[in-house]
Design a protein around this motif. Sequence first.
Motif, short mmCIF file in Angstrom:
data_model
loop_
_atom_site.label_atom_id
_atom_site.label_comp_id
_atom_site.label_asym_id
_atom_site.label_seq_id
_atom_site.Cartn_x
_atom_site.Cartn_y
_atom_site.Cartn_z
N ARG A 22 0.84 -1.21 0.00
CA ARG A 22 0.00 0.00 0.00
C ARG A 22 0.87 1.26 0.00
O ARG A 22 0.58 2.21 -0.72
N GLU A 98 -3.14 -0.03 -9.46
CA GLU A 98 -4.01 0.07 -8.28
C GLU A 98 -5.26 -0.79 -8.44
O GLU A 98 -5.64 -1.51 -7.51
N ALA A 99 -5.88 -0.72 -9.61
CA ALA A 99 -7.10 -1.49 -9.85
C ALA A 99 -6.83 -3.00 -9.80
O ALA A 99 -7.64 -3.76 -9.25
N GLN A 102 -6.60 -3.96 -6.11
CA GLN A 102 -7.60 -3.45 -5.19
C GLN A 102 -8.16 -4.52 -4.25
O GLN A 102 -8.17 -4.35 -3.04
N GLN A 103 -8.62 -5.63 -4.79
CA GLN A 103 -9.18 -6.69 -3.95
C GLN A 103 -8.11 -7.31 -3.05
O GLN A 103 -8.38 -7.61 -1.89
N ASN A 106 -7.40 -5.31 0.20
CA ASN A 106 -8.47 -5.07 1.17
C ASN A 106 -8.57 -6.19 2.17
O ASN A 106 -8.07 -7.22 2.07
#
Length: 106
Positions: A22, A98-99, A102-103, A106
């Motif tokens: 991140r 980033e896309a 993304q999952q 998280n």
Amino acid sequence: MNAGSTQAAIAAIWRRQVPQTRERLGLLRKAADHLAETRTMEPDLRAQALDIAHKLAGSLGMFGYFDATDHARAIELELHHTGLPQPERLEQHVTALEASLQQALN
């Protein structure tokens, strides 16, 4: 070590890498945003972003994030070339990276 325990070990390593990943994405975002806003990039920021893109390109595939590896490699190549990177292209690559993660983050 069987396949299940290998996968579990890799998943545990990834969980430990999430905060650092991140942070690295944040620095790449900062570099892309700065370039888009100012049409300049300080050598230190560029060197940091290049190092991060290189590390991500080399490590994300180990965790199965092959699309993310491709995007990180594209960022690395964009920053590695002499001259100023194209702001729009760098922005596209960072957004795609980033896309693609993304999952996973998280």
